[in-house]
Design a protein around this motif. Structure first.
Motif, PDB file in Angstrom:
ATOM      1  N   GLN A  41       0.859  -1.279  -0.137  1.00 39.98           N
ATOM      2  CA  GLN A  41      -0.009  -0.219   0.054  1.00 39.98           C
ATOM      3  C   GLN A  41       0.838   1.263  -0.036  1.00 39.98           C
ATOM      4  O   GLN A  41       0.385   2.368  -0.218  1.00 39.98           O
ATOM      5  CB  GLN A  41      -0.845   0.078   1.143  1.00 39.98           C
ATOM      6  CG  GLN A  41      -1.739  -1.144   1.394  1.00 39.98           C
ATOM      7  CD  GLN A  41      -1.312  -2.235   2.296  1.00 39.98           C
ATOM      8  OE1 GLN A  41      -0.448  -2.758   1.970  1.00 39.98           O
ATOM      9  NE2 GLN A  41      -1.769  -2.287   3.631  1.00 39.98           N
ATOM     10  N   GLY A  42       2.151   1.137   0.350  1.00 37.70           N
ATOM     11  CA  GLY A  42       3.042   2.350   0.571  1.00 37.70           C
ATOM     12  C   GLY A  42       3.756   2.719  -0.597  1.00 37.70           C
ATOM     13  O   GLY A  42       4.335   3.441  -1.057  1.00 37.70           O
ATOM     14  N   VAL A  43       3.902   1.552  -1.651  1.00 39.22           N
ATOM     15  CA  VAL A  43       4.783   1.729  -2.705  1.00 39.22           C
ATOM     16  C   VAL A  43       4.473   2.916  -3.570  1.00 39.22           C
ATOM     17  O   VAL A  43       5.257   3.698  -4.087  1.00 39.22           O
ATOM     18  CB  VAL A  43       4.721   0.305  -3.581  1.00 39.22           C
ATOM     19  CG1 VAL A  43       5.200   0.522  -5.034  1.00 39.22           C
ATOM     20  CG2 VAL A  43       5.187  -0.937  -2.816  1.00 39.22           C
ATOM     21  N   LYS A  44       3.292   3.092  -4.009  1.00 40.48           N
ATOM     22  CA  LYS A  44       2.895   4.499  -4.926  1.00 40.48           C
ATOM     23  C   LYS A  44       3.457   5.619  -4.092  1.00 40.48           C
ATOM     24  O   LYS A  44       3.937   6.328  -4.935  1.00 40.48           O
ATOM     25  CB  LYS A  44       1.428   4.518  -4.973  1.00 40.48           C
ATOM     26  CG  LYS A  44       0.802   5.448  -6.250  1.00 40.48           C
ATOM     27  CD  LYS A  44      -0.423   5.383  -6.678  1.00 40.48           C
ATOM     28  CE  LYS A  44      -0.556   6.489  -7.631  1.00 40.48           C
ATOM     29  NZ  LYS A  44      -1.873   6.783  -7.535  1.00 40.48           N
ATOM     30  N   ALA A  45       3.346   5.901  -2.882  1.00 38.38           N
ATOM     31  CA  ALA A  45       3.608   6.870  -2.425  1.00 38.38           C
ATOM     32  C   ALA A  45       5.136   7.085  -2.218  1.00 38.38           C
ATOM     33  O   ALA A  45       5.988   8.305  -2.602  1.00 38.38           O
ATOM     34  CB  ALA A  45       3.413   7.143  -0.837  1.00 38.38           C
TER      35      ALA A  45
END
Ligand code: NAI
Length: 324
Positions: A41-45
């Protein structure tokens, strides 16, 4: 140098990565390749942060890779900053917190064991930092234990400034302050050995009302005060402390001073062997050494013992969970 940063999309990650890429951590003659680890879930940020890093055109930044798999993220890493951790949720007991973080730091320790460079240095920032470092170290049997450290440098820096303000001297004139024990509210900031612009810290400590009523609680509860004021936890100061810790570890501490770091105990000062506890340390030749021979005042002894007792309880809890 390959530098892996976990929790790269978080607020400390955001304050940390640009400083690493600009050379403030490893020196302005050392190119760095960043390896960012996030949960899916944190990859895009993290990709957004990587775009901004690109947009800085840092001459030392040799590349950025983003991972959601620890084994890949720690491949060939020379410096690992373990920032991402599981925060305490509502109604979460300490045992639940340790277990949840065990689920992060056990596989990360295994991944470091499997693929990190031979000279890997690990700094655990994510809380509970000391015990998370213990979990990671215990799951990396082929890596020397002294390569795993926990961050108490932010507490150290906080203590320096509080002493400087009390004495009315520049912070650069305060030396030999120590944070002992756990990075938690039980930590003990010790000024008895300090040199405060030529005045012994023990003299400042004679003002017991200030020492016990103001100084110690101000340092130990600073994190909560920041959350209260800022509506978010310390981030830039935590990133700054991580930079200070790794820079001193690699390049050495200044002569005539020491700093504080959570390092594996060799039994010094009666701290049980194997615990990752904060000590006064110097860095020489790329390794931390615990400063020896300090005499602890009665007040200091009691406070160090109380914080170390908490670390022992945490170790017992993670032993029972099969994490170490
Ligand atoms: P944050 O919540 O802004 O960021 C944490 C990041 O870690 C998030 O992006 C999250 O997706 C990521 N993450 C969670 N699990 C992960 C995993 N298994 N692998 C990779 N990434 C993962 O938190 P912040 O403010 O950046 O703080 C990070 C940690 O640092 C917290 O545990 C905090 O308590 C601790 N801290 C420690 C200090 C110290 O002095 N030792 C000082 C300040 C904070």
């Amino acid at each position: 140098m390959n530098v892996t940063v976990t929790g790269a999309a978080g607020q400390i990650g955001y304050a940390l990565l640009f400083r690493i890429a600009s050379g403030q951590m490893l020196g302005t003659d050392t190119p760095v390749r960043l390896r960012l680890l996030e949960i899916p879930q944190g990859v895009k940020a993290a990709e957004g942060t990587a775009m901004e890093l690109d947009d800085c055109a840092f001459p030392l930044l040799a590349g950025i890779d983003i991972f959601d798999d620890p084994t890949a993220a720690f491949e060939g890493t020379n410096v690992a900053l373990l920032v991402g951790a599981r925060p305490r949720g509502p109604g979460m007991e300490r045992g639940d917190l340790l277990e949840a973080n065990g689920g992060i730091f056990k596989p990360q320790g295994q991944a470091i064991n499997a693929g990190a460079a031979d000279d890997v240095r690990v700094l655990v920032v994510g809380n509970p930092a000391n015990t998370n470092a213990l979990i990671a170290a215990s799951n990396a049997p082929d890596v020397p234990k002294d390569r795993f450290t926990a961050m108490t440098r932010l507490d150290h820096n906080r203590a320096l400034t509080q002493v400087a303000k009390k004495a009315g001297v520049p912070v650069s004139e305060v030396r030999k302050v120590t944070i002992w024990g756990n990075h938690s509210a039980t930590q003990y900031p010790d000024i008895f050995q300090a040199d405060v612009a030529g005045t012994p810290g023990a003299r400042l400590a004679e003002d017991r009302e200030w020492l016990e009523g103001t100084f110690i609680p101000t340092v130990a509860k600073r994190g909560a005060a920041i959350i209260d004021a800022r509506g978010a936890s310390s981030a830039a100061s935590a990133a700054n402390a991580a930079i200070d810790h790794v820079r001193d570890w690699v390049h050495g501490t200044p002569e005539g001073d020491w700093t504080s770091a959570g390092v594996v105990s060799d039994g010094s000062y009666g701290v049980p062997t194997g615990l990752i506890s904060s000590f006064p340390v110097v860095s020489r030749g790329g390794s931390w050494e615990i400063v020896q021979g300090l005499e602890l005042s009665e007040l200091s002894r009691g406070r160090v013992d109380a914080s170390v007792a908490e670390l022992q309880e945490e170790r017992q809890a993670v032993e029972q969970l099969g994490l170490v």
